[in-house]
Design an enzyme around this catalytic site. Sequence first.
Site, PDB file in Angstrom:
ATOM      1  N   HIS A  72      -3.556  -6.036  -8.446  1.00  0.00           N
ATOM      2  CA  HIS A  72      -3.179  -6.052  -7.020  1.00  0.00           C
ATOM      3  C   HIS A  72      -4.215  -5.311  -6.162  1.00  0.00           C
ATOM      4  O   HIS A  72      -3.876  -4.657  -5.178  1.00  0.00           O
ATOM      5  CB  HIS A  72      -1.800  -5.418  -6.801  1.00  0.00           C
ATOM      6  CG  HIS A  72      -0.674  -6.132  -7.481  1.00  0.00           C
ATOM      7  ND1 HIS A  72       0.101  -7.082  -6.874  1.00  0.00           N
ATOM      8  CD2 HIS A  72      -0.200  -6.042  -8.753  1.00  0.00           C
ATOM      9  CE1 HIS A  72       1.015  -7.540  -7.714  1.00  0.00           C
ATOM     10  NE2 HIS A  72       0.851  -6.925  -8.865  1.00  0.00           N
ATOM     11  N   ASN A 145       7.311  -9.187  -6.387  1.00  0.00           N
ATOM     12  CA  ASN A 145       6.334 -10.278  -6.286  1.00  0.00           C
ATOM     13  C   ASN A 145       6.922 -11.431  -5.495  1.00  0.00           C
ATOM     14  O   ASN A 145       8.113 -11.416  -5.163  1.00  0.00           O
ATOM     15  CB  ASN A 145       5.956 -10.783  -7.687  1.00  0.00           C
ATOM     16  CG  ASN A 145       4.960  -9.861  -8.392  1.00  0.00           C
ATOM     17  OD1 ASN A 145       4.298  -9.040  -7.763  1.00  0.00           O
ATOM     18  ND2 ASN A 145       4.868 -10.006  -9.700  1.00  0.00           N
ATOM     19  N   HIS A 336       5.727   2.770  -6.262  1.00  0.00           N
ATOM     20  CA  HIS A 336       6.226   3.096  -7.599  1.00  0.00           C
ATOM     21  C   HIS A 336       7.690   2.637  -7.697  1.00  0.00           C
ATOM     22  O   HIS A 336       8.520   3.093  -6.904  1.00  0.00           O
ATOM     23  CB  HIS A 336       6.122   4.614  -7.784  1.00  0.00           C
ATOM     24  CG  HIS A 336       6.620   5.120  -9.108  1.00  0.00           C
ATOM     25  ND1 HIS A 336       6.813   4.304 -10.189  1.00  0.00           N
ATOM     26  CD2 HIS A 336       6.938   6.366  -9.529  1.00  0.00           C
ATOM     27  CE1 HIS A 336       7.241   5.017 -11.205  1.00  0.00           C
ATOM     28  NE2 HIS A 336       7.331   6.270 -10.837  1.00  0.00           N
ATOM     29  N   TYR A 359       3.167   3.698 -12.881  1.00  0.00           N
ATOM     30  CA  TYR A 359       2.740   3.767 -11.477  1.00  0.00           C
ATOM     31  C   TYR A 359       2.285   5.160 -11.034  1.00  0.00           C
ATOM     32  O   TYR A 359       1.332   5.275 -10.277  1.00  0.00           O
ATOM     33  CB  TYR A 359       3.834   3.208 -10.553  1.00  0.00           C
ATOM     34  CG  TYR A 359       3.924   1.697 -10.642  1.00  0.00           C
ATOM     35  CD1 TYR A 359       4.426   1.091 -11.791  1.00  0.00           C
ATOM     36  CD2 TYR A 359       3.481   0.877  -9.622  1.00  0.00           C
ATOM     37  CE1 TYR A 359       4.490  -0.285 -11.913  1.00  0.00           C
ATOM     38  CE2 TYR A 359       3.546  -0.502  -9.730  1.00  0.00           C
ATOM     39  CZ  TYR A 359       4.056  -1.078 -10.873  1.00  0.00           C
ATOM     40  OH  TYR A 359       4.109  -2.440 -10.997  1.00  0.00           O
TER      41      TYR A 359
HETATM   42 FE1  HDD Z   1       2.818  -3.685 -11.337  1.00  0.00          FE
HETATM   43  C1  HDD Z   1       0.691  -2.515  -8.986  1.00  0.00           C
HETATM   44  C2  HDD Z   1       4.386  -5.637  -8.945  1.00  0.00           C
HETATM   45  C3  HDD Z   1       4.756  -5.156 -13.779  1.00  0.00           C
HETATM   46  C4  HDD Z   1       1.531  -1.574 -13.605  1.00  0.00           C
HETATM   47  N1  HDD Z   1       2.583  -4.035  -9.357  1.00  0.00           N
HETATM   48  C5  HDD Z   1       1.647  -3.432  -8.566  1.00  0.00           C
HETATM   49  C6  HDD Z   1       1.786  -3.905  -7.215  1.00  0.00           C
HETATM   50  C7  HDD Z   1       2.828  -4.785  -7.204  1.00  0.00           C
HETATM   51  C8  HDD Z   1       3.327  -4.856  -8.551  1.00  0.00           C
HETATM   52  C9  HDD Z   1       3.359  -5.547  -6.014  1.00  0.00           C
HETATM   53  C10 HDD Z   1       0.912  -3.504  -6.042  1.00  0.00           C
HETATM   54  C11 HDD Z   1       1.545  -2.426  -5.233  1.00  0.00           C
HETATM   55  C12 HDD Z   1       0.667  -2.116  -4.047  1.00  0.00           C
HETATM   56  O1  HDD Z   1       0.636  -2.927  -3.121  1.00  0.00           O
HETATM   57  O2  HDD Z   1       0.023  -1.076  -4.093  1.00  0.00           O
HETATM   58  N2  HDD Z   1       4.223  -5.163 -11.367  1.00  0.00           N
HETATM   59  C13 HDD Z   1       4.784  -5.758 -10.275  1.00  0.00           C
HETATM   60  C14 HDD Z   1       5.911  -6.561 -10.701  1.00  0.00           C
HETATM   61  C15 HDD Z   1       6.011  -6.442 -12.056  1.00  0.00           C
HETATM   62  C16 HDD Z   1       4.953  -5.550 -12.475  1.00  0.00           C
HETATM   63  C17 HDD Z   1       6.789  -7.361  -9.761  1.00  0.00           C
HETATM   64  C18 HDD Z   1       6.999  -7.048 -12.999  1.00  0.00           C
HETATM   65  C19 HDD Z   1       8.183  -7.439 -12.658  1.00  0.00           C
HETATM   66  N3  HDD Z   1       3.072  -3.447 -13.323  1.00  0.00           N
HETATM   67  C20 HDD Z   1       3.945  -4.111 -14.146  1.00  0.00           C
HETATM   68  C21 HDD Z   1       3.911  -3.533 -15.481  1.00  0.00           C
HETATM   69  C22 HDD Z   1       3.009  -2.504 -15.424  1.00  0.00           C
HETATM   70  C23 HDD Z   1       2.488  -2.465 -14.068  1.00  0.00           C
HETATM   71  C24 HDD Z   1       4.757  -4.003 -16.651  1.00  0.00           C
HETATM   72  C25 HDD Z   1       2.578  -1.547 -16.501  1.00  0.00           C
HETATM   73  C26 HDD Z   1       3.248  -1.280 -17.579  1.00  0.00           C
HETATM   74  N4  HDD Z   1       1.315  -2.353 -11.317  1.00  0.00           N
HETATM   75  C27 HDD Z   1       0.984  -1.558 -12.360  1.00  0.00           C
HETATM   76  C28 HDD Z   1      -0.099  -0.555 -12.032  1.00  0.00           C
HETATM   77  C29 HDD Z   1      -0.329  -0.824 -10.513  1.00  0.00           C
HETATM   78  C30 HDD Z   1       0.599  -1.996 -10.231  1.00  0.00           C
HETATM   79  C31 HDD Z   1      -1.301  -0.576 -12.898  1.00  0.00           C
HETATM   80  C32 HDD Z   1      -1.760  -1.027 -10.058  1.00  0.00           C
HETATM   81  C33 HDD Z   1      -1.921  -0.195  -8.826  1.00  0.00           C
HETATM   82  C34 HDD Z   1      -0.703   0.582  -8.718  1.00  0.00           C
HETATM   83  O3  HDD Z   1       0.125   0.260  -9.752  1.00  0.00           O
HETATM   84  O4  HDD Z   1      -0.444   1.399  -7.881  1.00  0.00           O
HETATM   85  O5  HDD Z   1       0.366   0.728 -12.271  1.00  0.00           O
END
Ligand code: HDD
Length: 715
Positions: A72, A145, A336, A359
């Site tokens: 993202h 999402n 988060h 997060y």
């Molecule tokens: Fe995630 C970012 C949505 C599963 C780890 N995720 C992130 C963002 C969104 C989502 C919208 C961007 C937020 C922003 O605008 O800053 N993610 C989802 C959805 C998931 C999902 C809807 C499943 C239903 N994500 C998911 C899993 C993991 C992560 C299973 C790790 C185990 N997601 C992250 C992250 C991010 C992230 C790496 C990248 C930047 C951040 O968190 O702040 O931690």
Amino acid sequence: MKNLQDDKQRDLLKNKSDGINKFLTTNQGLKINDDNNSLKAGERGPTLLEDFILREKITHFDHERIPERIVHARGSGAHGFFEVTNPIPELTKAGFLQTMGLKTPVFTRFSVVTGSRGSTDLARDVRGFAVKFYTQEGIHDFVGNNMPVFFIQDANKFPDLVHAVKPEPHNEIPQAASAHDTFWDFVSLMPESMHNVLWLMSDRAIPRSYRMMEGFGIHTFRLINEANESVFVKFHWKPKLGTHAVVWDEAQKISGKNSDFHRQDLWDAIEMGNFPEWELGIQIIPAADEHKYEFDLLDPTKLVPEELVPVTIIGRMVLNKNPDNFFAETEQIAFHPGHMVPGIDFSNDPLLQGRLFSYTDTQLSRLGSPNFHEIPINRSIAPVHNNQREGHMRQEINKGRVSYHPNSLGSGCPFQTKISEGGFSSFNERIDAHKIRGRSKSFNDHFGQSKLFFNSQTPAEKSHIVKALRFELGKVETTTIRVRMLGLLSQVDMQLAEQVAKGLGATVPPILEKPINHGVSPENEMGDQESQTVKQLVSSSDALTMIKNPINSSTIATRRVGIICAEGVSETSVLNMKEALIKHDAKGFIIAPHLGNLQTKENGAIAIDFSFLTTSSVLFDAIYIPHTTNVTSLIENEDVQEFLNDAYKHCKVIAADGEAKKVIQAVSLSSKIKEDDKGIIISDNAASSEFIEQFIEAMGKHRFWDREENLYNKK
Ligand code: HDD
């Protein structure tokens, strides 16, 4: 040398009405006398190490970038508010959902998952939909999402999924695209991803605008009321403008013509006062119904069909202010799913549970410090008191000698809060289980809802899925991966698999007796984790389509009309059309061979918005060619032909009146136009009100899909 411009600007600033004299200073507040030259030994001599002003400026510049988000990375956001339209105190004690009309400030960030920060908005991808609520009880984040399901069931597979879809590690190609071997290799070995893969191949993955996307919390959450009773819920954001998409050829062209298309669209809409709006809805599932359905509520690859549990609208969100500074707000915001307020709680969905770790952890490397909550965009409006101290870039100056609990030296402060007075507590669900590294059998059906999704699509949408799969798998170089995918597709729908196979020049392999399921550990494989198809209670759902989606309306608000003009254009035609569009909150833009002004038929002048060089057909929702005396110049113009051919191919409304109808008749698309095509509107009379009404009504249909070849039903 002294810069005269600076003297002028300084005088201007001195006179600014806010009365603040904004002198240029160093970060230490020292007023700078010369920002154009470094300190040198003589006019032509070397720069001196002594120049602390130069060194401060360059050092800061050298460190301007922070790591982009792992996923993202590319996104756009805006401020706004959430307003309760249907309070639900009987379901939750969450303060921001209690009172009719209560407004809570929000910041919402939309994103593309796969690409880097500088990649294109129009990639075929899932879109992030993250909302930060600044509630009186602390921060609450919805991190969802634009699709209601996810690719994997367990957070343990997230790094694998992301490694597979990101550019391949040896050459970092392709950027922002799933159309490559590693992604399809992974998903073809993970049947649980099938449902989300179909959403990704659908038009949901190429939205027309962030403002025209639904948002989903995906996981099942809990609501808890004052009496500590709990229900399960799924969260939905429903856009006021309906759900709309572009077509894949258009998306690829937009990526070249304006890769900031969605960012600009959101920004412009808010600047123009067309504030994007969504309704927040919940599907309420009583605790007693936890095991009622053929799917498991804890499985994030499943949705709850709206035919089984309708969506109850509880509020609305309006985005009404663009950020002042992209980096400070949109880039530094940290979401988060574990930012929670009392009255809302998690379910045991194993994907959600893993996210709760990820997060905060990621912010430590992205924002560089456990104090990221002190960055202005992340600050809670509810007071923050605790014994966490120090760390990089600490902003708070904590007073006193006490930083522990319990204490008597600080009079016991800060105190714990009783649950009855707003202290957070988790739902006291009874857990009685063995420790196990495995999955519940109830997670095993990977094809039932994939079929439901596919069966729900209109013929045009099915055809788009076929084309998308032909494109994506066509980019896959390893034949065995293509064939493995055809095998999985055949378990969703044989005709779908056959049509994709035809495009690939391949054949569908025979269906395996036991469908492969590589999403489990070897000991469990084909054991009690076996993949199976379960009979669905619902076989088709309009809420899953974009075209038949019940939230769609015929509004043309905020749509862009390209008005193709030449010298001698009818001013009356242009003005009538522009006025009618404004009445419907849409906008017409004058496009001509050059910038500046055009002389009109009536000898007036019309200002041009774009030349053919500075814009493109794909950046408009509909095309209008007004009556003009100089029709030959348009007929002979190749740019006009490209404009119209693209608009036709992308199923958009094209209209021409008076002499301008000859332009449509002359271009190559004319031979393809069917007589009953209601998206081609031609009138002999220039700018008649009937013609304009017809045009606006046709625009309200968004696209005329009948023009396309229907690949799905074709033998
Ligand atoms: Fe995630 C970012 C949505 C599963 C780890 N995720 C992130 C963002 C969104 C989502 C919208 C961007 C937020 C922003 O605008 O800053 N993610 C989802 C959805 C998931 C999902 C809807 C499943 C239903 N994500 C998911 C899993 C993991 C992560 C299973 C790790 C185990 N997601 C992250 C992250 C991010 C992230 C790496 C990248 C930047 C951040 O968190 O702040 O931690």
